[in-house]
Design a protein around this motif. Structure first.
Motif, PDB file in Angstrom:
ATOM      1  N   TYR A   1       0.820  -1.228   0.000  1.00  0.00           N
ATOM      2  CA  TYR A   1       0.000   0.000   0.000  1.00  0.00           C
ATOM      3  C   TYR A   1       0.855   1.281   0.000  1.00  0.00           C
ATOM      4  O   TYR A   1       0.887   2.019  -0.998  1.00  0.00           O
ATOM      5  CB  TYR A   1      -0.930  -0.078   1.221  1.00  0.00           C
TER       6      TYR A   1
ATOM      7  N   SER B   1       3.816   1.310  -2.727  1.00  0.00           N
ATOM      8  CA  SER B   1       3.480   1.547  -4.141  1.00  0.00           C
ATOM      9  C   SER B   1       3.196   3.031  -4.391  1.00  0.00           C
ATOM     10  O   SER B   1       3.576   3.570  -5.442  1.00  0.00           O
ATOM     11  CB  SER B   1       2.288   0.679  -4.571  1.00  0.00           C
ATOM     12  N   HIS B   2       2.563   3.685  -3.442  1.00  0.00           N
ATOM     13  CA  HIS B   2       2.326   5.130  -3.607  1.00  0.00           C
ATOM     14  C   HIS B   2       3.652   5.893  -3.584  1.00  0.00           C
ATOM     15  O   HIS B   2       3.837   6.849  -4.331  1.00  0.00           O
ATOM     16  CB  HIS B   2       1.399   5.651  -2.505  1.00  0.00           C
TER      17      HIS B   2
ATOM     18  N   TYR C   1       1.072  -6.715  -4.338  1.00  0.00           N
ATOM     19  CA  TYR C   1       0.514  -7.136  -5.625  1.00  0.00           C
ATOM     20  C   TYR C   1       1.453  -6.679  -6.734  1.00  0.00           C
ATOM     21  O   TYR C   1       1.805  -5.495  -6.792  1.00  0.00           O
ATOM     22  CB  TYR C   1      -0.876  -6.518  -5.826  1.00  0.00           C
TER      23      TYR C   1
ATOM     24  N   PHE D   1       0.763  -3.627  -8.651  1.00  0.00           N
ATOM     25  CA  PHE D   1       0.962  -2.324  -8.005  1.00  0.00           C
ATOM     26  C   PHE D   1       2.351  -1.768  -8.339  1.00  0.00           C
ATOM     27  O   PHE D   1       2.662  -0.634  -8.009  1.00  0.00           O
ATOM     28  CB  PHE D   1       0.834  -2.445  -6.480  1.00  0.00           C
TER      29      PHE D   1
ATOM     30  N   LYS E   1       4.032  -0.409 -10.905  1.00  0.00           N
ATOM     31  CA  LYS E   1       3.830   0.153 -12.244  1.00  0.00           C
ATOM     32  C   LYS E   1       5.001   1.032 -12.664  1.00  0.00           C
ATOM     33  O   LYS E   1       5.027   1.525 -13.789  1.00  0.00           O
ATOM     34  CB  LYS E   1       2.539   0.978 -12.267  1.00  0.00           C
TER      35      LYS E   1
ATOM     36  N   VAL F   1      -2.969   2.998  -8.029  1.00  0.00           N
ATOM     37  CA  VAL F   1      -2.745   2.092  -6.896  1.00  0.00           C
ATOM     38  C   VAL F   1      -3.666   2.535  -5.763  1.00  0.00           C
ATOM     39  O   VAL F   1      -4.257   3.621  -5.832  1.00  0.00           O
ATOM     40  CB  VAL F   1      -1.261   2.095  -6.423  1.00  0.00           C
TER      41      VAL F   1
ATOM     42  N   TRP G   1     -11.272   4.976  -5.076  1.00  0.00           N
ATOM     43  CA  TRP G   1     -10.534   3.723  -5.286  1.00  0.00           C
ATOM     44  C   TRP G   1     -11.421   2.511  -4.970  1.00  0.00           C
ATOM     45  O   TRP G   1     -11.454   1.531  -5.709  1.00  0.00           O
ATOM     46  CB  TRP G   1      -9.285   3.726  -4.407  1.00  0.00           C
TER      47      TRP G   1
END
Ligand code: UDP
Length: 322
Positions: free
Chosen positions: A10, A13-14, A36, A39, A41, A177, A315
């Motif tokens: 979480y 990824s941000h 994941y 996530f 990217k 994400v 989201w």
């Protein structure tokens, strides 16, 4: 190149996205036990356990300048049930990572720490110099990790920033994400599950705490504000030869009831709210005093609770397709 452990999760990824937008190269290391792959990217991805000896291969393959260490277990309730799981992964495995960093001469490190290191604080808002008296194994595992980092910094050419997150919440406004835990235990996504009809009701874990409405008070901070703090912390480590510890919160407390009401307002939906037993390990009130990071790193949170819930709801609707 910045190595991000837990970059498929979480907050990781941000932060990976924010680092990419700021022009940094990254390699995400994640064993996907909670994260994941979709996530990740931005930047590179390597499927490794940060507690494994084979992690050296990643340091051989990439020219790593620093490490941002998100990978950890983070459920207070689970930590009460399975303390050793938390000490092993959050503490012992971090020692493995530090050992490998030392071998490769990588000396900049950012730790995802937590307000749970304070336990029931002596006073709120909480400043970084308050006594650390964690009341659950999750908080304890981060507390001893911070101690290990302090010793490492005393002994070696090594600097760290420990960021003590209060309650991370919200999602990327582009919804590339977002928050997705399995099982989900966090308040806002669970309330949004009730709003979207995935669950019939939301339970408040205890309404006899020492707070105005009897429910626990927390300081919710947008995940993008956290991501921004990591970039500033990394720049600080590059510019200054010193270590530091910072709280990261909005400085404003909301009770569980107030969060539920905000979710009802933002979603325009109503649902049943039940009162349940207390959840073991929950302190009454956690609110950050973030003056130190504001002063030292020029960080200011941009998003309030309403914006946090709005982004989380956007989201939530995307992943639940209604
Ligand atoms: N909480 C609750 N019902 C839920 C989930 C959480 O009442 O279904 C409460 C929890 O007891 C705590 C607050 O909401 O007081 C925030 O919990 P969360 O798990 O989101 O974050 P934590 O504070 O544990 O990091």
């Amino acid at each position: 190149m910045i190595l991000i452990t837990g970059g498929a999760g979480y907050i990781g990824s941000h932060t990976n996205k924010a680092l990419h937008n700021a022009g940094y190269d990254t390699v995400v290391v994640d064993n996907l036990c909670k994260g994941y792959e979709n996530f990740v990217k931005w930047g590179n991805f390597e499927n490794y356990d940060f507690g494994s000896k084979t992690l050296r291969e990643v340091f051989e393959k990439y020219d790593i300048d620093g490490v941002i260490h998100f990978a950890a277990f983070s459920s207070v309730a689970e930590s009460v049930e399975m303390p050793q799981k938390y000490f092993k992964n959050n503490y012992k495995n971090t020692l493995n990572l530090l050992q490998i960093m030392r071998e490769f001469g990588v000396n900049k490190f950012i730790l995802s720490s937590t307000a749970a290191v304070y336990g029931n604080p002596d006073k709120v808002p909480i400043t970084e110099d308050q006594d650390l008296k964690p009341i659950n194994p999750y908080g304890h595992s981060k507390f001893i990790t911070e101690k290990a980092l302090e010793r490492e910094a005393e002994k070696n050419d090594f600097n760290f920033v420990s960021l003590r997150y209060f309650n991370a919440a919200g999602a990327d406004f582009d919804c590339e994400v977002g928050e997705f835990h399995d099982p989900e235990t966090h308040l806002i996504p669970l309330v949004l599950d009730a709003a979207i009809g995935k669950r019939e009701s939301i339970s408040i874990f205890g309404d006899d705490y020492n707070t105005a409405d009897g429910t626990c008070v927390r300081d919710y901070i947008h995940v993008n504000d956290l991501a921004d703090a990591h970039i500033r912390a990394y720049e600080y480590l590059c510019d200054k030869n010193e270590s530091n510890i910072f709280n990261l919160g909005n400085g404003q407390g909301y009770s569980v009831r107030e969060v539920i009401d905000m979710c009802k307002k933002v979603t325009g939906r109503d649902f049943e709210v039940k009162i349940d037993e207390r959840r073991e390990g929950d302190p009454d009130i956690l609110i950050a005093d973030s003056a130190k990071i504001k002063e030292k790193l020029g960080w200011t949170p941009k998003y309030n609770l309403e914006q946090i819930v709005e982004s989380a709801w956007k989201w939530h609707k995307k992943i639940n397709v209604i």
